[in-house]
Design an enzyme around this catalytic site. Structure first.
Site, PDB file in Angstrom:
ATOM      1  N   HIS A   1       0.609   6.105   3.350  1.00 39.85           N
ATOM      2  CA  HIS A   1      -0.509   7.019   3.567  1.00 39.85           C
ATOM      3  C   HIS A   1      -0.085   8.163   4.489  1.00 39.85           C
ATOM      4  O   HIS A   1       0.770   7.996   5.356  1.00 39.85           O
ATOM      5  CB  HIS A   1      -1.677   6.244   4.186  1.00 39.85           C
TER       6      HIS A   1
ATOM      7  N   HIS B   1       0.343   7.691   8.179  1.00 37.46           N
ATOM      8  CA  HIS B   1       1.551   7.117   8.774  1.00 37.46           C
ATOM      9  C   HIS B   1       2.544   8.201   9.209  1.00 37.46           C
ATOM     10  O   HIS B   1       3.527   7.905   9.889  1.00 37.46           O
ATOM     11  CB  HIS B   1       2.258   6.189   7.782  1.00 37.46           C
TER      12      HIS B   1
ATOM     13  N   LYS C   1       0.880  -1.176   0.000  1.00 41.57           N
ATOM     14  CA  LYS C   1       0.000   0.000   0.000  1.00 41.57           C
ATOM     15  C   LYS C   1       0.912   1.218   0.000  1.00 41.57           C
ATOM     16  O   LYS C   1       1.960   1.209   0.646  1.00 41.57           O
ATOM     17  CB  LYS C   1      -0.864   0.028   1.260  1.00 41.57           C
TER      18      LYS C   1
END
Length: 507
Positions: A70, A73, A67
């Site tokens: 983001h 994070h 992923k």
């Protein structure tokens, strides 16, 4: 009675006033800065001798493989980096660990999804972006498609059984992800000693299950799952599932295995997990399981929770990836610098904008209590005036410029009696508090203490710049004032580095 430290004692209405010997104050506070010990100021204070030193393991950032990184994070990454920097500066041996989400049912979904929707060509062109697209699509389709859910469970079971094809695909996804994460960490000035992950503990997790069985802690639920009852009163809300009915392990089982492995490998004196507050129950259960298994060090494990960032968007709309946030911060800062009449010509304006933008991000995040959610505000964050990271960088750069222009003037002994102005005393008294701030931060791990200290110091420095000119002053006065500015500049730079901020200029 008066002594060498207290010059004047006077009584007022219900108060007694003590006036400190200003000359002695200046001498003692600024003494280390003439001996090449600038970056050690405050750290050898008697106040900090009571702190226990040892090995601290900090787990932070911990994104999920396959992923994109983001924006959510960001908080774990910068808060964990601050904790690691602080512990290190106070004399601890620190292990910085990135515990990647690289195992579990999400990989079953991604594996099954890639077999159905994946493209080897797209994976070559834009690896992580394509994996993210596949992950979003498979999640959506799996809600309606039982066969896809079944395929995901099968793929994860193959992984747990070390099937060559499944493991090969998983390894490819992991390597792609780690490489992209490293690029982001480099921009943030963050590094890790260890890249670990759930996958490292998949076999050890089965050993945890056996140990729980041997201790009589593991029970089988009606659904066939392996559960632990962690409440003395049999409270159903505190039942923890550690094994699926098909025999595969869960996130918490692997976390237990990871904690035991870390203790054996690093002999840590404390372990700190930096994650958002939604995981508080997970860590409470984790520490309880470790305690129930007979590990006395379970009470030296600590969860540092934080709130959520609200409204983090770029000009193009909702933000998804941290890379976009960093690019936006740099672009906005470059624009602000080009509009400012005071910006000097820079060798590398993009690099300066990047460092100042990241500093602004970190300072905005760290100003309040970590547990609080906060509203992200681009305009306020990047203001040059007020309590912002831009103001910190500007203050430090201005001090560096002053010291470079007058290089060598403050060397040798200085006359502390020439620093008796109120403005000087304000800076000196504030510097004297540095060890108190470090102590406070070490106790509750809140960066706000250090941020607010540095911002206040910057305001005192702004007044000192105005009231204590160096240019045109007699040589001995210039020397004393420069020593004061050197001390302030050094503490500002050291404090910024603990926060995880790279000063734009060097002394």
């Amino acid at each position: 009675m008066r002594d060498g430290v207290v010059e004047v004692i006077s009584a007022g209405k219900g108060v007694i006033n003590f006036q400190v010997n200003r000359e002695l104050l200046a001498e003692k506070v600024l003494e280390p800065f003439g001996k090449g010990e600038d970056d050690k100021y405050g750290l050898s204070s008697d106040l900090l001798t009571s702190l226990k030193r040892g090995t601290t393991l900090v787990e932070y950032s911990s994104p999920n493989i396959a992923k994109k990184f983001h924006a959510g994070h960001l908080r774990s990454t910068i808060i964990g980096n601050f904790v690691a920097n602080l512990k290190e500066s106070l004399g601890n041996s620190v292990v910085r660990m990135n515990y990647l989400g690289d195992w579990g049912m999400q990989f079953g979904l991604l594996g099954a999804g890639f077999e159905k929707f994946g493209s080897a060509e797209k994976l070559k062109e834009n690896p992580l972006h394509h994996l993210f697209e596949v992950y979003v699509r498979v999640n959506k389709e799996a809600e309606q498609d039982e066969a896809l859910k079944h395929a995901a469970r099968d793929f994860f079971r193959q992984l747990e059984q070390h099937d060559d094809e499944a493991v090969s695909l998983w390894r490819q996804f992991r390597e792609i992800s780690v490489q992209e994460y490293r690029d982001i960490y480099k921009r943030l000035g963050v590094h890790f000693d260890v890249y670990s992950g759930e996958s490292f503990h998949r076999d050890q997790a089965q050993e945890v299950v056996r140990q729980l069985q041997n201790r009589g802690l593991l029970k089988t639920s009606e659904k066939g799952t392996g559960i632990l009852d962690l409440s003395p009163e049999g409270d159903p809300s505190n039942v923890c599932t550690v094994l699926r009915s098909d025999g595969t392990t869960l996130y918490i089982t692997r976390d237990v295995a990871a904690a035991i492995n870390r203790k054996e490998k690093y002999s840590f004196d404390e372990m700190i997990y930096v994650t958002d507050k939604s995981q508080a129950n997970h860590f409470s259960q984790l520490f309880q399981i470790l305690g129930a298994m007979g590990h006395p060090w379970a009470d030296r494990c600590r969860h540092l929770p934080f709130g959520l960032v609200q409204g983090m968007k770029t000009r193009t709309g909702d933000v998804v990836f941290l890379e976009d946030v960093l690019d936006e911060a740099r672009a906005r800062m470059l624009h602000n610098m080009s509009q400012s009449h005071t910006t000097k010509e820079l060798e590398d304006p993009e690099d300066t904008a990047e460092k100042v933008g990241i500093c602004a991000l970190i300072v905005q995040d760290f100003k309040g209590p970590l547990l609080s959610d906060y509203k992200f505000d681009w305009v306020r964050m990047l203001q040059a005036q007020g309590d912002t990271g831009v103001f910190l960088q500007y203050t430090h750069a201005r001090l560096c410029s002053l010291l470079r222009t007058n290089k060598g003037v403050d060397e040798g002994e200085f006359n502390p009696s020439l620093l008796r102005e109120v403005t000087s005393t304000n800076v000196l008294q504030h510097l004297l508090r540095y060890d108190e701030v470090l102590l406070q931060a070490s106790q509750d791990l809140q960066p706000k203490h250090l941020v607010n200290f540095l911002l206040k110091l910057s305001h005192f420095i702004a007044s000192a710049h105005r009231d204590l000119p160096v240019k045109g002053s007699p040589p001995d006065v210039a020397q004393a004032r420069l020593r004061l500015f050197r001390g302030a500049c050094s503490v500002l730079a050291t404090g910024m580095r603990i926060l995880g901020v790279t000063p734009v200029q060097k002394m």
